[in-house]
Structure formats: structure tokens, C-alpha cells
Write a protein that holds these residues in place. Structure first.
Motif, PDB file in Angstrom:
ATOM      1  N   ASP A  39      -6.858  15.772  -0.926  1.00  0.00           N
ATOM      2  CA  ASP A  39      -6.276  14.334  -1.150  1.00  0.00           C
ATOM      3  C   ASP A  39      -6.998  13.175  -0.921  1.00  0.00           C
ATOM      4  N   TYR A  40      -8.005  13.193  -0.199  1.00  0.00           N
ATOM      5  CA  TYR A  40      -8.768  12.065  -0.072  1.00  0.00           C
ATOM      6  C   TYR A  40      -9.548  11.630  -1.461  1.00  0.00           C
ATOM      7  N   GLN A  41      -9.731  12.554  -2.215  1.00  0.00           N
ATOM      8  CA  GLN A  41     -10.387  12.235  -3.606  1.00  0.00           C
ATOM      9  C   GLN A  41      -9.358  11.841  -4.758  1.00  0.00           C
ATOM     10  N   GLN A  42      -8.126  12.002  -4.367  1.00  0.00           N
ATOM     11  CA  GLN A  42      -6.916  11.833  -5.418  1.00  0.00           C
ATOM     12  C   GLN A  42      -6.399  10.461  -5.003  1.00  0.00           C
ATOM     13  N   ARG A  43      -6.239   9.760  -3.793  1.00  0.00           N
ATOM     14  CA  ARG A  43      -5.577   8.786  -3.482  1.00  0.00           C
ATOM     15  C   ARG A  43      -6.393   7.556  -3.079  1.00  0.00           C
ATOM     16  N   SER A  44      -5.982   6.462  -3.148  1.00  0.00           N
ATOM     17  CA  SER A  44      -6.716   5.308  -2.338  1.00  0.00           C
ATOM     18  C   SER A  44      -6.782   5.653  -0.786  1.00  0.00           C
ATOM     19  N   ARG A  45      -7.811   5.298   0.069  1.00  0.00           N
ATOM     20  CA  ARG A  45      -8.039   5.614   1.210  1.00  0.00           C
ATOM     21  C   ARG A  45      -6.921   4.943   2.155  1.00  0.00           C
ATOM     22  N   THR A  46      -6.375   3.869   1.829  1.00  0.00           N
ATOM     23  CA  THR A  46      -5.242   3.302   2.447  1.00  0.00           C
ATOM     24  C   THR A  46      -3.974   3.968   2.443  1.00  0.00           C
ATOM     25  N   GLU A  47      -3.578   4.681   1.522  1.00  0.00           N
ATOM     26  CA  GLU A  47      -2.614   5.559   1.296  1.00  0.00           C
ATOM     27  C   GLU A  47      -2.655   6.947   1.948  1.00  0.00           C
ATOM     28  N   TRP A  48      -4.187   7.431   1.755  1.00  0.00           N
ATOM     29  CA  TRP A  48      -4.415   8.580   2.416  1.00  0.00           C
ATOM     30  C   TRP A  48      -4.438   8.585   3.934  1.00  0.00           C
ATOM     31  N   VAL A 109       2.131   5.082  15.800  1.00  0.00           N
ATOM     32  CA  VAL A 109       1.418   6.218  15.583  1.00  0.00           C
ATOM     33  C   VAL A 109       0.202   5.810  14.485  1.00  0.00           C
ATOM     34  N   THR A 110       0.580   5.386  13.284  1.00  0.00           N
ATOM     35  CA  THR A 110      -0.408   4.919  12.169  1.00  0.00           C
ATOM     36  C   THR A 110      -1.213   3.797  12.686  1.00  0.00           C
ATOM     37  N   ARG A 111      -0.676   2.936  13.707  1.00  0.00           N
ATOM     38  CA  ARG A 111      -1.498   1.936  13.843  1.00  0.00           C
ATOM     39  C   ARG A 111      -2.633   2.366  14.869  1.00  0.00           C
ATOM     40  N   LEU A 112      -2.316   3.243  15.758  1.00  0.00           N
ATOM     41  CA  LEU A 112      -3.397   3.889  16.553  1.00  0.00           C
ATOM     42  C   LEU A 112      -4.320   4.888  15.671  1.00  0.00           C
ATOM     43  N   ILE A 113      -3.923   5.287  14.739  1.00  0.00           N
ATOM     44  CA  ILE A 113      -4.980   6.133  13.944  1.00  0.00           C
ATOM     45  C   ILE A 113      -5.762   4.971  13.314  1.00  0.00           C
ATOM     46  N   LEU A 114      -5.395   3.924  12.594  1.00  0.00           N
ATOM     47  CA  LEU A 114      -6.107   2.942  12.111  1.00  0.00           C
ATOM     48  C   LEU A 114      -7.183   2.218  13.046  1.00  0.00           C
ATOM     49  N   ILE A 115      -6.593   2.004  14.233  1.00  0.00           N
ATOM     50  CA  ILE A 115      -7.651   1.458  15.293  1.00  0.00           C
ATOM     51  C   ILE A 115      -8.719   2.031  15.490  1.00  0.00           C
ATOM     52  N   ALA A 116      -8.528   3.649  15.696  1.00  0.00           N
ATOM     53  CA  ALA A 116      -9.572   4.572  15.689  1.00  0.00           C
ATOM     54  C   ALA A 116     -10.524   4.607  14.537  1.00  0.00           C
ATOM     55  N   LEU A 117     -10.012   4.634  13.380  1.00  0.00           N
ATOM     56  CA  LEU A 117     -10.640   4.664  11.894  1.00  0.00           C
ATOM     57  C   LEU A 117     -11.584   3.432  11.855  1.00  0.00           C
TER      58      LEU A 117
END
Length: 139
Positions: A39-48, A109-117
């Protein structure tokens, strides 16, 4: 998504049952990771990043970053520093995209993922910038 534990009964020796649970978990994680890599190679990173579990996002992101660095460093020619600069610019662009995304209205949850990333991506950017700034040739 199909639950791998369907039909897994807690009967018999606990060691046997837990071994089967562990085996099911490994199979599930392998399948999820393969899907996220594809999926990483098929979508934009922000969507992925919003479509996968947090630890999978962090692991796949690191895999893809390391692959990108290896692609730059493995080729032995006079364009290595140029490729490194281009990859650094791509990493900075990815960080900027995440900065825009984190300012939007997101689930916690998405915000926490983004903080770590973002934290990991900042470290990756700084590592590449350090290598590029020193014009390291012994690679």
C-alpha cells in the motif's frame, strides 16, 4: 479483516495453546506488514499513514527510509552526493506533508501515530543532513 484466532480454543496445555496464539499473531502481523508495504507504494504517504496500525506504520516507514538510503549509497559513481541531496529534499517534503496533516482535525490515535512518525522522520532527516553536510566519501 478476518480474525486469525477464530477456532483457536483454550484447551489442553497452556504452553501449547499460547504457542498457537503466538503463531497466529506472527502470521497476522506478516500479512498486515506485507499489505502495508504494498500500500505504501500505491498511495500518498499522508493517506497511507492513516490507513494502517501505528506500529506497522512506524516499521514500514523505517523500512522504506532505509531502502531509500541504500538506493542512494549503493551506487558507486560521481552522482552519489546529488542523489543524497535529492533524497534529503524528499524526506523534508515528507515531513512537511506530515506537518500539514497533523494540523488538521484528526482522531486522537491518528495524531499519536503522526507524533511518533514525525519524531522518527526528524531524526532520519537530521542523519541524512549530517551525512550530506560532511560530504562523507568513505561509504
Amino acid at each position: 479483516m478476518e480474525t486469525p484466532f477464530v477456532g483457536l480454543k483454550a484447551r489442553g496445555n497452556v504452553e501449547d495453546w499460547l504457542g498457537k496464539v503466538e503463531e497466529s499473531m506472527v502470521i497476522s502481523l506478516r500479512r498486515i506488514m506485507k499489505g502495508a508495504l504494498s500500500d505504501y507504494q500505491q498511495r500518498s504517504r499522508t493517506e497511507w499513514v492513516t490507513r494502517h496500525p501505528s506500529q506497522v506504520v512506524l516499521a514500514v516507514s523505517q523500512i522504506m527510509w532505509a531502502k531509500g538510503v541504500h538506493d542512494v549509497l549503493d551506487k558507486v559513481d560521481e552522482y552519489k552526493h546529488k542523489r543524497l541531496d535529492l533524497y534529503l529534499k524528499r524526506c523534508i517534503g515528507d515531513l512537511n506533508d506530515l506537518a500539514v496533516l497533523i494540523r488538521s482535525d484528526l482522531p486522537k490515535v491518528t495524531r499519536l501515530i503522526l507524533i511518533a512518525l514525525i519524531t522518527i522522520d526528524v531524526h532520519a532527516r537530521d542523519t541524512l543532513a549530517n551525512i550530506a553536510a560532511k560530504k562523507i566519501n568513505d561509504w
